[in-house]
Design an enzyme around this catalytic site. Structure first.
Site, mmCIF file in Angstrom:
data_model
loop_
_atom_site.group_PDB
_atom_site.id
_atom_site.type_symbol
_atom_site.label_atom_id
_atom_site.label_comp_id
_atom_site.label_asym_id
_atom_site.label_seq_id
_atom_site.Cartn_x
_atom_site.Cartn_y
_atom_site.Cartn_z
ATOM 1 N N HIS A 7 7.080 -5.775 -14.400
ATOM 2 C CA HIS A 7 6.041 -6.603 -13.783
ATOM 3 C C HIS A 7 5.390 -7.569 -14.777
ATOM 4 O O HIS A 7 4.545 -8.365 -14.374
ATOM 5 C CB HIS A 7 4.978 -5.686 -13.174
ATOM 6 C CG HIS A 7 4.242 -4.916 -14.228
ATOM 7 N ND1 HIS A 7 4.873 -3.984 -15.035
ATOM 8 C CD2 HIS A 7 2.964 -4.975 -14.637
ATOM 9 C CE1 HIS A 7 3.996 -3.503 -15.894
ATOM 10 N NE2 HIS A 7 2.829 -4.084 -15.676
ATOM 11 N N ASP A 8 5.714 -7.468 -16.062
ATOM 12 C CA ASP A 8 5.156 -8.395 -17.059
ATOM 13 C C ASP A 8 6.183 -9.424 -17.521
ATOM 14 O O ASP A 8 5.872 -10.280 -18.346
ATOM 15 C CB ASP A 8 4.701 -7.622 -18.312
ATOM 16 C CG ASP A 8 3.529 -6.693 -18.035
ATOM 17 O OD1 ASP A 8 2.716 -7.000 -17.148
ATOM 18 O OD2 ASP A 8 3.438 -5.652 -18.715
ATOM 19 N N ASP A 53 0.837 -1.212 0.000
ATOM 20 C CA ASP A 53 0.000 0.000 0.000
ATOM 21 C C ASP A 53 0.868 1.257 0.000
ATOM 22 O O ASP A 53 2.096 1.180 0.065
ATOM 23 C CB ASP A 53 -0.963 -0.021 1.200
ATOM 24 C CG ASP A 53 -0.262 -0.362 2.499
ATOM 25 O OD1 ASP A 53 0.848 0.163 2.708
ATOM 26 O OD2 ASP A 53 -0.799 -1.160 3.296
ATOM 27 N N ASP A 75 0.458 2.891 -20.691
ATOM 28 C CA ASP A 75 0.161 1.479 -20.902
ATOM 29 C C ASP A 75 -0.322 1.217 -22.337
ATOM 30 O O ASP A 75 -1.222 1.924 -22.821
ATOM 31 C CB ASP A 75 -0.959 1.103 -19.910
ATOM 32 C CG ASP A 75 -1.147 -0.377 -19.771
ATOM 33 O OD1 ASP A 75 -0.232 -1.037 -19.265
ATOM 34 O OD2 ASP A 75 -2.220 -0.874 -20.166
ATOM 35 N N ASP A 115 1.386 5.501 -13.852
ATOM 36 C CA ASP A 115 0.970 4.622 -14.940
ATOM 37 C C ASP A 115 -0.349 5.164 -15.495
ATOM 38 O O ASP A 115 -1.277 5.444 -14.736
ATOM 39 C CB ASP A 115 0.765 3.202 -14.398
ATOM 40 C CG ASP A 115 1.237 2.139 -15.364
ATOM 41 O OD1 ASP A 115 0.827 2.204 -16.538
ATOM 42 O OD2 ASP A 115 1.989 1.251 -14.946
ATOM 43 N N GLU A 163 4.502 2.530 -23.578
ATOM 44 C CA GLU A 163 4.681 1.076 -23.708
ATOM 45 C C GLU A 163 4.205 0.712 -25.105
ATOM 46 O O GLU A 163 3.013 0.761 -25.386
ATOM 47 C CB GLU A 163 3.868 0.322 -22.649
ATOM 48 C CG GLU A 163 4.232 -1.152 -22.634
ATOM 49 C CD GLU A 163 3.151 -2.059 -22.069
ATOM 50 O OE1 GLU A 163 3.458 -3.199 -21.733
ATOM 51 O OE2 GLU A 163 1.974 -1.642 -21.987
HETATM 52 C C1 GLC Z 1 0.367 -3.623 -20.077
HETATM 53 C C2 GLC Z 1 0.682 -3.828 -18.624
HETATM 54 C C3 GLC Z 1 0.167 -5.171 -18.210
HETATM 55 C C4 GLC Z 1 -1.330 -5.174 -18.402
HETATM 56 C C5 GLC Z 1 -1.718 -4.787 -19.823
HETATM 57 C C6 GLC Z 1 -3.169 -4.416 -19.911
HETATM 58 O O1 GLC Z 1 1.038 -4.486 -20.903
HETATM 59 O O2 GLC Z 1 2.047 -3.667 -18.399
HETATM 60 O O3 GLC Z 1 0.505 -5.503 -16.899
HETATM 61 O O4 GLC Z 1 -1.840 -6.440 -18.132
HETATM 62 O O5 GLC Z 1 -1.013 -3.670 -20.284
HETATM 63 O O6 GLC Z 1 -3.406 -3.203 -19.256
#
Ligand code: GLC
Length: 559
Positions: free
Chosen positions: A327-328, A29, A199, A98, A254
């Site tokens: 994180h992916d 958190d 994103d 984000d 991204e």
């Molecule tokens: C991006 C994020 C991922 C998410 C996807 C949909 O690739 O990094 O974690 O699941 O977008 O928002």
């Protein structure tokens, strides 16, 4: 090349769910983050990229947002957010949020309205289409398995979701959608944030008519043609005019499916769109027949070729972002290096050297600075990630992959491998929570944790700290031109960086061994009287012939 603060910065990514839990509910958190700001200060990072903290039903861990201007209850309140932001700024750390605007949650009020009736004012905020002969409107696959369309009986129509069915895609061709998004962004900028990580921003402009994609033999659904769509640059330039240009921000898109040519547009040097993009070519090199679900390893020669292509071709025209994990993605040490106990400290330092000495802005994913490794999952019940769970079902139901193989692939490539709690110390649950963590803790936390490493000057943590500090001292690390050496070597990654200055030339030679045994490297003549800037071995001086220890890395500076 123009100087910019974000070129000289190092970014640290926080995945808030797993960073630090302050109230014992097992979920990280904002107060937890606040309690660890001194740690980030100590490490020396300049920017935090915070994965989503907005209100969300958490179908995709916060990437499904139901209110862009509220904080997820499990994470805290807007007051906590303000305190966190102030705490970062007090420590000279900027905050990049984000921005998830390709889609919302299906629980967002816009979608709740949109699905009510065909003439609802919000209908056109999303993509609604009639079925075709009792089937989906087109053959597009969702990135999370199955069709990208969900049937909705309220109006007997389908809506588009490139991700989960709880993440309906926003219709960016509707100017009202763009206005709503831009005013929400301005609201956050007025609060004082310092940028956005956008994103899947390369997917916001869909081809008109939403044409079928090309089906691979045997496949039921096709990869949708949605990346770098016809209006994406126009929309980002509009965003730049309406929002970004009014503040001093760092922005990173991204951009799945981005090519060099496209990257030069997204991250154009005149600043009319974004500061930089994430490209994914180097993290797709180990893909196989079922995409990421494989046990293939990256061939170092391919890795060097791709990294070098981005280094050379963006030079002067756009700016690179440098990352090996997030994180992916799996833990970079497990994927590109070797996480075996006898090698992992050397190897984590080597990978960091290799990446941080390139041209571009380096990103550190939480725990990477400790050499955290992939977490092993013993069974599917321990897995939380919607992508892995859906893929398991799809590939094993069809009998294409055995459950045992699929579990192995999830342990190598699944997103949860790197989403387990940050390892703070050797107390229960690695000091992340006093409750039951939402996902298992990596059992190796007694050997790999922040408290031990902060106390040990030879740790991976202290090496990162040194790398980050060096970036502030040596312009050649930030701005120098890149040149690959020995492209055919299967074990060594060597390159130079060169910066012309008014009073001479700075040159940097970086040598990284990806081998588990000794290797030799002949130092080019001109570096023989250089100084060792950083290295993970015991080396003190430059000799003609280097015998490199397993996973040794060294950078030599010649002024
Ligand atoms: C991006 C994020 C991922 C998410 C996807 C949909 O690739 O990094 O974690 O699941 O977008 O928002």
């Amino acid at each position: 090349m123009e100087r910019k603060w974000w070129k000289e910065a190092v970014v640290y990514q926080i995945y808030p769910r797993s960073f630090m839990d302050s109230d014992g509910d097992g979920v990280g958190d904002l107060k937890g983050i606040i309690s660890r700001l001194d740690y980030l200060k100590e490490l020396g990072v300049d920017v935090v990229w915070l994965s989503p903290v907005y209100k969300s039903p958490n179908d995709d861990n916060g990437y499904d947002i139901s209110d862009y201007q509220a904080i997820m209850e499990e994470f805290g309140t807007m007051e906590d957010f303000d305190r966190m932001l102030a705490g970062m700024h007090e420590r000279g750390i900027r905050l990049v949020m984000d921005l998830v605007v390709n889609h919302t949650s299906d629980e967002h009020p816009w979608f709740v309205e949109s699905r009510k009736s065909k003439d609802n004012p919000y209908r056109d905020y999303y993509f609604w289409r009639e079925g075709k002969e009792g089937k989906e409107p087109n053959n597009w696959a969702s990135c999370f398995s199955g069709s990208a369309w969900q049937y909705d009986d309220a109006t007997d129509m389908y809506y588009l979701h490139l991700f989960s069915k709880k993440q309906p895609d926003l219709n960016w061709d509707n100017p009202k959608v763009r206005d709503e998004v831009f005013s929400m962004m301005n609201w956050w900028c007025d609060k004082g944030i310092d940028g956005f990580r956008m994103d899947v921003i390369s997917m916001i402009s869909k081809k008109p008519g939403l044409p079928d994609g090309e089906l691979f033999p045997g496949a039921q659904y096709a990869w949708p043609g949605v990346v770098n769509g016809p209006h994406v640059h126009e929309y980002l330039q509009e965003m730049n005019c309406q929002v970004l240009s009014h503040y001093d921000l760092m922005t990173v898109g991204e951009c799945a499916g981005v090519t060099i040519e496209e990257a030069k547009k997204y991250a154009r040097a005149d600043g009319k769109e974004l500061s930089m993009v994430f490209q994914f070519e180097h993290v797709g090199l180990d893909d196989g027949r079922f995409g990421k679900w494989t046990d293939r390893r990256v061939d170092l020669r391919d890795f060097k070729r791709i990294m070098s292509k981005w280094q050379s071709e963006l030079a002067g025209a756009a700016w690179n972002s440098l990352f090996l994990g997030n994180h992916d993605q799996p833990r970079s040490l497990s994927r590109f290096g070797c996480d075996a106990p006898q090698h992992r400290v050397m190897c984590a330092k080597m990978l960091a050297t290799c990446l941080h000495m390139m041209q571009g802005t380096p990103y550190v994913y939480q725990g990477e600075e400790l050499g955290m490794t992939n977490t092993p999952f013993d069974s599917l019940d321990e897995v939380r990630d919607i992508e892995s769970l859906n893929a398991f079902r799809e590939l094993t139901d069809g009998g294409v992959v055995t459950p045992e193989d699929m579990m192995r692939f999830i342990n190598l490539r699944g997103r949860d491998t790197a989403r387990t709690p940050m390892q703070w110390d050797d107390s229960e649950n690695a000091g992340f929570t006093t409750g039951t963590p939402w996902i298992k803790v990596n059992p190796n936390y007694k050997e790999i944790n922040a408290a031990d490493q902060m106390a040990d000057p030879d740790s991976v943590f202290h090496y990162y700290k040194k790398l980050i500090a060096l970036r502030k001292q040596e312009d050649v690390i930030v701005y120098g031109d890149y040149q690959l050496l020995a492209p055919e070597s299967e074990t060594l990654y060597a390159y130079t960086r060169t910066l012309e200055r008014e009073d001479g030339t700075d040159e940097l030679l970086v040598i990284c061994s990806f081998a588990g045994q000794e290797e030799t490297f002949e130092i080019p003549e001109k570096f023989l009287d250089g100084e060792i800037l950083i290295g993970n071995g015991r080396r003190e001086s430059v000799e003609r012939r280097f015998i490199l220890a397993p996973y040794e890395a060294v950078a030599i500076l010649k002024r």
